[in-house]
Design a protein around this motif. Structure first.
Motif, PDB file in Angstrom:
ATOM      1  N   ALA A 110     -43.504  -9.138 -16.723  1.00 35.05           N
ATOM      2  CA  ALA A 110     -42.951  -7.059 -16.852  1.00 35.05           C
ATOM      3  C   ALA A 110     -43.197  -6.254 -17.464  1.00 35.05           C
ATOM      4  N   ALA A 111     -43.505  -6.667 -18.688  1.00 37.45           N
ATOM      5  CA  ALA A 111     -44.010  -5.523 -19.581  1.00 37.45           C
ATOM      6  C   ALA A 111     -45.712  -5.413 -19.582  1.00 37.45           C
ATOM      7  N   ARG A 112     -46.596  -6.538 -19.358  1.00 37.70           N
ATOM      8  CA  ARG A 112     -47.757  -6.304 -18.427  1.00 37.70           C
ATOM      9  C   ARG A 112     -48.496  -5.548 -17.645  1.00 37.70           C
ATOM     10  N   SER A 113     -46.987  -5.966 -16.464  1.00 42.02           N
ATOM     11  CA  SER A 113     -47.228  -5.022 -15.100  1.00 42.02           C
ATOM     12  C   SER A 113     -47.047  -3.366 -15.237  1.00 42.02           C
ATOM     13  N   ALA A 114     -46.096  -3.302 -16.751  1.00 43.37           N
ATOM     14  CA  ALA A 114     -45.615  -1.937 -16.996  1.00 43.37           C
ATOM     15  C   ALA A 114     -46.932  -1.311 -17.877  1.00 43.37           C
ATOM     16  N   LEU A 115     -47.409  -2.012 -18.264  1.00 41.89           N
ATOM     17  CA  LEU A 115     -48.763  -1.693 -19.460  1.00 41.89           C
ATOM     18  C   LEU A 115     -50.157  -1.006 -17.980  1.00 41.89           C
ATOM     19  N   ALA A 172     -54.433  -5.146 -18.989  1.00 39.50           N
ATOM     20  CA  ALA A 172     -53.841  -5.253 -19.331  1.00 39.50           C
ATOM     21  C   ALA A 172     -53.276  -6.904 -19.169  1.00 39.50           C
ATOM     22  N   ALA A 211     -49.909  -0.362 -15.030  1.00 40.83           N
ATOM     23  CA  ALA A 211     -49.325   0.872 -14.627  1.00 40.83           C
ATOM     24  C   ALA A 211     -49.418   2.181 -15.438  1.00 40.83           C
ATOM     25  N   ARG A 212     -49.225   2.214 -16.876  1.00 43.29           N
ATOM     26  CA  ARG A 212     -49.580   3.378 -17.743  1.00 43.29           C
ATOM     27  C   ARG A 212     -50.749   3.187 -17.890  1.00 43.29           C
ATOM     28  N   HIS A 263     -54.807  -3.270 -14.865  1.00 38.13           N
ATOM     29  CA  HIS A 263     -54.192  -4.621 -14.207  1.00 38.13           C
ATOM     30  C   HIS A 263     -55.469  -6.322 -15.308  1.00 38.13           C
TER      31      HIS A 263
END
Length: 202
Positions: A4-9, A38, A11-12, A35
Motif C-alpha cells: 500500500a505504501a509502495r502504491s502511494a509512492l 516504487a 502515485a506520487r 511503478h
C-alpha cells in the motif's frame, strides 16, 4: 515498505513525471515507470523529457540519490512539436495509432495534421511513418526539461492519454469485420509506390 505504501509512492512519482508517454525510460508509459521505481527500485534518472530537474524531483520523492540523466535513454532537450509534411502524407493512419494523446487528426487515405496544443513531442509517430513525412520542430527555444514543460501541460497530456487508453480498451459496439491483411497490405504498398514516384519527379 508495504504494498500500500509502495502504491502511494508510485502515485506520487507518477504525478511528478511529465506525462509525455514517450517510453524512452524503457517502460510503456509514465505510470509504469513510476511503478517500477516504487516496487522494483528502478533508477530515477531515466526520463529525458523531465531532464535533470525531473531526476531531482523523483529522487526527493523516492528518497534516493539523484544521478545524472541516463544517456542511454536520451538527452535533455527542448520541447518539440511533430509536423506532418502534407505533400508526402499518404493517409496510412499508422501515426494515429501511435500517438498517445490523439494529437494527430486525419483519416484513411486523407492527409493528416498535428494539433499543436495536444502534441507532447513524444516522437512515437516518427518511426511508424512509412514515407518519413513527419519531422520535429523546436517549440521552446533554449528551454529544456521541466523549464520547457509545465505541470498544467503534463496534467492535460495525462487526461488525453487516459481517454486514448479507455477508447482503445473498450469493446466495439458492433462486431468488427473480418481482417483483410492482403488487401490492406496492397493498399499501403500502392500508396508507398505513389509517394516514391512523386519524390522521384521532385
Amino acid at each position: 515498505m508495504t504494498d500500500a505504501a509502495r502504491s502511494a509512492l508510485a502515485a506520487r512519482l507518477d504525478a511528478a513525471l511529465p506525462q509525455t508517454q514517450c517510453t524512452r525510460c524503457g517502460y510503456p508509459d509514465c505510470a509504469a515507470y513510476a511503478h517500477a521505481i516504487a516496487f522494483d527500485d528502478a533508477a530515477v534518472n531515466r526520463c529525458p523529457p523531465g531532464g535533470q530537474e525531473g531526476v531531482v524531483r523523483l529522487a526527493v520523492i523516492a528518497r534516493t540519490a539523484a544521478a545524472p540523466l541516463d544517456a542511454a535513454c536520451g538527452a535533455e532537450s527542448p520541447r518539440t512539436l511533430a509536423v506532418v509534411d502534407e505533400a508526402w502524407c499518404i493517409g496510412c493512419t499508422l501515426c494515429l495509432d501511435a500517438c498517445p494523446t490523439d494529437a494527430i487528426l486525419g483519416a484513411n487515405k486523407r492527409m493528416h495534421t498535428v494539433i499543436e496544443a495536444h502534441c507532447t513531442g513524444c516522437e512515437l509517430c516518427i518511426p511508424v511513418c512509412p514515407v518519413d513525412c513527419i519531422s520535429l520542430e523546436n517549440t521552446s527555444g533554449e528551454r529544456t526539461g521541466w523549464d520547457a514543460w509545465s505541470h498544467e501541460q503534463a496534467q492535460a497530456a495525462l487526461a488525453r492519454y487516459r481517454i486514448h487508453r479507455a477508447r482503445r480498451d473498450e469493446p466495439a459496439a458492433v462486431p468488427a469485420p473480418a481482417p483483410e491483411p492482403d488487401r490492406k497490405r496492397s493498399a499501403v504498398e500502392a500508396a508507398l509506390a505513389r509517394a516514391r514516384a512523386r519524390r522521384g519527379e521532385a
